[in-house]
Scaffold this motif. Structure first.
Motif, PDB file in Angstrom:
ATOM      1  N   LEU A 187     -55.242  23.904  39.828  1.00  0.00           N
ATOM      2  CA  LEU A 187     -53.250  23.316  40.020  1.00  0.00           C
ATOM      3  C   LEU A 187     -53.882  21.046  39.732  1.00  0.00           C
ATOM      4  O   LEU A 187     -54.099  20.507  40.618  1.00  0.00           O
ATOM      5  N   TRP A 188     -53.717  21.106  38.743  1.00  0.00           N
ATOM      6  CA  TRP A 188     -53.906  19.767  38.237  1.00  0.00           C
ATOM      7  C   TRP A 188     -53.249  18.951  38.623  1.00  0.00           C
ATOM      8  O   TRP A 188     -53.627  17.491  38.984  1.00  0.00           O
ATOM      9  N   ASN A 189     -52.094  18.659  38.678  1.00  0.00           N
ATOM     10  CA  ASN A 189     -51.214  17.853  39.049  1.00  0.00           C
ATOM     11  C   ASN A 189     -51.051  17.607  40.850  1.00  0.00           C
ATOM     12  O   ASN A 189     -50.315  16.934  41.594  1.00  0.00           O
ATOM     13  N   ASN A 190     -52.261  18.658  41.726  1.00  0.00           N
ATOM     14  CA  ASN A 190     -52.271  18.787  42.619  1.00  0.00           C
ATOM     15  C   ASN A 190     -52.050  17.244  43.817  1.00  0.00           C
ATOM     16  O   ASN A 190     -51.932  17.028  44.547  1.00  0.00           O
ATOM     17  N   TYR A 191     -53.232  16.268  44.031  1.00  0.00           N
ATOM     18  CA  TYR A 191     -52.994  14.852  43.987  1.00  0.00           C
ATOM     19  C   TYR A 191     -51.759  14.215  43.727  1.00  0.00           C
ATOM     20  O   TYR A 191     -50.940  13.308  44.620  1.00  0.00           O
ATOM     21  N   MET A 192     -51.203  13.973  42.720  1.00  0.00           N
ATOM     22  CA  MET A 192     -49.951  13.054  42.732  1.00  0.00           C
ATOM     23  C   MET A 192     -49.041  14.167  42.862  1.00  0.00           C
ATOM     24  O   MET A 192     -47.727  13.615  43.099  1.00  0.00           O
TER      25      MET A 192
ATOM     26  N   THR B 233     -63.705  17.885  37.218  1.00  0.00           N
ATOM     27  CA  THR B 233     -63.202  17.246  36.002  1.00  0.00           C
ATOM     28  C   THR B 233     -63.844  16.242  35.330  1.00  0.00           C
ATOM     29  O   THR B 233     -64.116  15.334  36.112  1.00  0.00           O
ATOM     30  N   GLY B 234     -63.616  16.621  34.535  1.00  0.00           N
ATOM     31  CA  GLY B 234     -64.372  15.393  33.318  1.00  0.00           C
ATOM     32  C   GLY B 234     -64.419  15.183  31.852  1.00  0.00           C
ATOM     33  O   GLY B 234     -64.556  16.398  31.287  1.00  0.00           O
ATOM     34  N   THR B 235     -65.501  14.475  30.994  1.00  0.00           N
ATOM     35  CA  THR B 235     -65.722  14.249  29.823  1.00  0.00           C
ATOM     36  C   THR B 235     -67.155  15.311  29.637  1.00  0.00           C
ATOM     37  O   THR B 235     -67.776  15.223  30.766  1.00  0.00           O
ATOM     38  N   ARG B 236     -67.452  15.742  28.828  1.00  0.00           N
ATOM     39  CA  ARG B 236     -68.685  16.062  28.548  1.00  0.00           C
ATOM     40  C   ARG B 236     -70.163  15.178  28.788  1.00  0.00           C
ATOM     41  O   ARG B 236     -70.626  16.267  29.721  1.00  0.00           O
ATOM     42  N   MET B 237     -70.345  13.969  28.549  1.00  0.00           N
ATOM     43  CA  MET B 237     -72.041  13.029  28.990  1.00  0.00           C
ATOM     44  C   MET B 237     -71.722  12.473  30.641  1.00  0.00           C
ATOM     45  O   MET B 237     -72.769  11.932  30.863  1.00  0.00           O
ATOM     46  N   TRP B 238     -70.150  12.484  31.041  1.00  0.00           N
ATOM     47  CA  TRP B 238     -70.035  11.710  32.486  1.00  0.00           C
ATOM     48  C   TRP B 238     -69.706  12.877  33.103  1.00  0.00           C
ATOM     49  O   TRP B 238     -70.181  12.346  34.733  1.00  0.00           O
ATOM     50  N   ARG B 239     -69.696  14.257  33.286  1.00  0.00           N
ATOM     51  CA  ARG B 239     -69.530  15.217  34.415  1.00  0.00           C
ATOM     52  C   ARG B 239     -70.552  16.493  33.500  1.00  0.00           C
ATOM     53  O   ARG B 239     -70.317  17.167  33.018  1.00  0.00           O
ATOM     54  N   ARG B 240     -71.943  16.215  34.316  1.00  0.00           N
ATOM     55  CA  ARG B 240     -72.866  17.657  34.084  1.00  0.00           C
ATOM     56  C   ARG B 240     -73.228  17.683  35.212  1.00  0.00           C
ATOM     57  O   ARG B 240     -72.918  17.507  36.450  1.00  0.00           O
ATOM     58  N   GLY B 241     -73.761  19.482  35.573  1.00  0.00           N
ATOM     59  CA  GLY B 241     -74.327  20.235  36.992  1.00  0.00           C
ATOM     60  C   GLY B 241     -72.953  19.986  37.689  1.00  0.00           C
ATOM     61  O   GLY B 241     -71.815  20.220  37.369  1.00  0.00           O
ATOM     62  N   ALA B 242     -73.569  20.426  38.972  1.00  0.00           N
ATOM     63  CA  ALA B 242     -72.826  20.350  40.368  1.00  0.00           C
ATOM     64  C   ALA B 242     -73.215  19.331  41.791  1.00  0.00           C
ATOM     65  O   ALA B 242     -73.608  17.721  41.214  1.00  0.00           O
ATOM     66  N   ASP B 243     -72.277  19.098  42.401  1.00  0.00           N
ATOM     67  CA  ASP B 243     -72.070  18.046  42.776  1.00  0.00           C
ATOM     68  C   ASP B 243     -72.514  18.570  44.221  1.00  0.00           C
ATOM     69  O   ASP B 243     -73.091  20.524  43.899  1.00  0.00           O
TER      70      ASP B 243
ATOM     71  N   ASP C  60     -60.210  10.577  36.914  1.00  0.00           N
ATOM     72  CA  ASP C  60     -60.756  10.546  38.093  1.00  0.00           C
ATOM     73  C   ASP C  60     -59.864  10.202  38.627  1.00  0.00           C
ATOM     74  O   ASP C  60     -59.635  10.121  40.061  1.00  0.00           O
ATOM     75  N   LEU C  61     -58.731   9.011  38.357  1.00  0.00           N
ATOM     76  CA  LEU C  61     -57.716   8.346  38.787  1.00  0.00           C
ATOM     77  C   LEU C  61     -56.611   9.277  39.104  1.00  0.00           C
ATOM     78  O   LEU C  61     -55.665   9.253  40.079  1.00  0.00           O
ATOM     79  N   LEU C  62     -56.691   9.996  38.278  1.00  0.00           N
ATOM     80  CA  LEU C  62     -55.376  11.692  38.390  1.00  0.00           C
ATOM     81  C   LEU C  62     -55.550  12.266  39.159  1.00  0.00           C
ATOM     82  O   LEU C  62     -54.522  12.561  40.274  1.00  0.00           O
ATOM     83  N   GLN C  63     -56.958  12.011  39.101  1.00  0.00           N
ATOM     84  CA  GLN C  63     -57.210  13.869  40.306  1.00  0.00           C
ATOM     85  C   GLN C  63     -57.141  13.211  41.788  1.00  0.00           C
ATOM     86  O   GLN C  63     -58.107  14.423  42.652  1.00  0.00           O
ATOM     87  N   GLY C  64     -57.364  12.146  42.294  1.00  0.00           N
ATOM     88  CA  GLY C  64     -58.004  11.920  43.358  1.00  0.00           C
ATOM     89  C   GLY C  64     -59.123  11.293  43.628  1.00  0.00           C
ATOM     90  O   GLY C  64     -59.587  11.443  44.887  1.00  0.00           O
ATOM     91  N   HIS C  65     -60.230  11.170  43.244  1.00  0.00           N
ATOM     92  CA  HIS C  65     -61.534  11.484  43.057  1.00  0.00           C
ATOM     93  C   HIS C  65     -61.646   9.701  43.448  1.00  0.00           C
ATOM     94  O   HIS C  65     -63.091   9.635  44.123  1.00  0.00           O
TER      95      HIS C  65
END
Length: 595
Positions: A175-180, A226-236, A503-508
């Motif tokens: 749900l992409w707009n869950n936070y909004m 979620t994010g962009t190629r180099m700024w979101r890698r691996g797992a949390d 990050d802003l849109l997703q509430g991260h």
């Protein structure tokens, strides 16, 4: 359970009134519901029965919109996101699916006038990110059906759940707009709560003999990391991975519906690859001691949602990728069981850059898993005949290019299984024996891969010519070179800002006056003046004057000294930029990389 009023369906067309002090959203699709009023001063919400009167001092702008995406609260104001243009791109299980063609942000920030100067500055920086958000690619929605769920999960919903509003049925992962939507949910505005999914939706129809076959391919992108190629890698630390996408291939013919689901996602370890102007930054594994726990959490979540799991790892066995591969394999030793398998297949070593037909070697190793775990199938009466019992999880480093080639091969094999089961193909018949059907299928998966790649890397997928045409081409190789360069540019100089917007849109990153605001922190030293365009201009200027001085060496020997000085200075600046690459890159400022 809270049941939905059957008469209270989602509004499909609305009119937006822009008054000086409020926005009013009026249903215009024949519904008899109340209008929604949103204050432009503080973003407060209420339902009203009548549209406010228009006067010479209150002349509204009026436009048609097709849905409310949500409301985002920043420091001093709120921001309304709405869909201003849509495009019908097909149907999902008989219901129309729309793509967001245009989205617009409307500010409710009049209270900002009375805010302190520092707060105004912060608000301006944050609200500027919303212009990036307006260009978010690959958003889809339906007014009638829950597109966050696969056909199998949708069929398995209980009667009570099917009566709930779509946002209540939705899988929160997709749900992409869950936070909004949270503010609208608090006000119980169900007819306005339109769930959006980011991903891809492609389909085609083809005739085989007298049978018309409808094939649909859907991608659902997870929002947890979620994010962009180099700024979101691996797992949390919770096991949620970057670029996690569920791909569902659906075939419908003669009243039957068959579905096959695969997933992709970054290697489930905590690792980064921080941009520093090098073409391929080194891999940094973070908190290695937690690797088994993180991988286990990720796999257990897949087990819970999909059943049996086969993890196919396509990364290189050697080099930087090899170290990741080794740590992933070690972590999986703690997870592997009768229900969970791990298989490494060095794509580049076995297939190279042109021999992708060698993927048959991989298929031979996993065919038994596919046969055993089946696919979802409904007969012409809508009765469940087959159930998919497990999922293939594929990854490379980006989970884009190698992954898409592999997934398209699995989708092809499974579609052939299904068509044989339904009596369309005989035992030896394949998709490639029907040229028109084969071409449409290749285009379907090529577009699917491009859509997923654009959202994560900013460019279409590499190796797309093989998926699209069944072979590598000179034009495709040249296009891959161009896209690789574009990825380098976007990853280094654009994606930091894009990551902040996500990050802003997703509430991260939740904006608060009390928390430390990294976007407004003062930069010192080299960071205060670091600019890659400026550095590049200085370097190019230095080489230009060095070249001009060399041309005059014959008439003036001192010009040789000047040319050496200019060239040396340019090389020194270039070396400095390389050594301080991270400073010159466009980095996210709301979140810093893990350490």
């Amino acid at each position: 359970m809270e049941k939905a009023d059957p008469a209270q369906k989602l509004y499909t067309r609305l009119r937006l009134w822009e008054f000086p002090d409020e926005y009013v959203i009026e249903p215009t699709d024949g519904s008899s519901g109340s209008s929604l009023s949103i204050s432009r001063v503080d973003g407060s919400i209420k339902l009203i029965d009548d549209i406010p009167q228009c006067t010479s001092l209150r002349v509204p702008k009026i436009q048609t919109i097709f849905g409310v995406v949500g409301l985002l609260k920043l420091l001093a104001g709120s921001y309304l996101l709405v869909i201003t243009e849509r495009e019908c791109v097909g149907s999902y299980l008989g219901h129309p699916i729309f793509k967001v063609s245009s989205m617009k942000v409307f500010p409710c920030d009049h209270s900002l006038k009375n805010s302190p100067a520092e707060q105004k500055k912060m608000e301006t920086e944050f609200s500027g990110l919303l212009s990036v958000a307006e260009k978010t690619p690959g958003l889809y929605f339906s007014y009638d059906v829950n597109i966050t769920l696969s056909a199998q999960r949708l069929h398995d919903l209980g009667d009570e759940s099917k009566l709930l509003p779509l946002w209540r049925q939705a899988d929160p992962r997709f749900l992409w707009n869950n936070y909004m939507l949270e503010v609208l949910i608090d006000h119980k505005l169900d007819p306005y709560l339109l769930p959006l999914v980011q991903g891809s939706f492609n389909h085609f129809q083809a005739a085989i003999g007298k049978d018309i076959i409808d094939v649909t391919l859907i991608a659902r992108r997870c929002t947890r990391r979620t994010g962009t190629r180099m700024w979101r890698r691996g797992a949390d630390s919770d096991g949620f991975v970057a670029n996690f996408v569920e791909s569902e291939q659906i075939v419908q013919l003669n009243g039957h519906t068959a579905s096959f689901v695969q997933v992709r996602g970054s290697i489930p370890l905590m690792w980064d690859q921080i941009v520093d102007l090098t073409y391929k930054p080194k891999f940094e594994i973070v908190r290695l001691e937690e690797a088994p726990r993180v991988a286990e959490r990720h796999i257990l979540d897949l087990r819970k949602k999909y059943g049996n799991v086969l993890a196919v790892d396509l990364v290189n066995k050697h080099g930087g990728e090899g170290r990741l591969c080794e740590k992933f394999a070690n972590a999986m030793q703690h997870v592997v069981s009768d229900d969970v398998r791990y298989l490494h297949f060095d794509f580049h070593q076995i297939c190279g850059h042109v021999h992708f037909e060698r993927l048959s070697i991989l298929y031979d190793q996993i065919e038994n898993f596919l046969i055993k775990n089946r696919y979802f199938l409904l007969n012409e009466k809508g009765e469940k005949v087959e159930v998919q019992l497990g999922v293939v999880r594929t990854n490379c480093i980006d989970c884009l290019d190698r992954t898409n080639v592999t997934q398209s091969m699995l989708g092809r094999k499974m579609l052939e299984f299904q068509l044989r089961r339904l009596g369309i193909f005989d035992a030896e018949e394949t998709i490639s024996t029907h040229p028109n059907f084969d071409e449409s299928f290749k285009i379907l998966w090529a577009n699917h891969g491009d859509d997923i790649s654009i959202q994560y890397s900013g460019t279409p997928a590499l190796k797309g010519d093989f998926v699209r045409y069944g072979q590598r081409t000179i034009q495709g190789i040249l296009k891959d070179g161009w896209n690789a360069l574009m990825r380098y540019y976007l990853n280094n100089f654009c994606d930091g800002t894009k990551q902040d917007a996500i990050d802003l849109l997703q509430g991260h990153f939740i904006v608060s006056v009390s928390r430390d605001m990294t976007p407004t922190s003062q930069k010192g030293g080299i960071e205060a003046i670091a600019s890659f365009p400026l550095a590049l201009s200085v370097i190019m200027t230095g080489f230009f004057f060095a070249f001009m001085s060399l041309r005059r060496v014959r008439s003036d020997f001192w010009q040789l000294l000047f040319s050496i000085l200019w060239a040396g200075g340019s090389l020194a600046i270039a070396a400095f930029v390389k050594a301080n690459g991270r400073v010159f890159c466009n980095r996210p400022r709301l979140h810093q990389p893990r350490r």
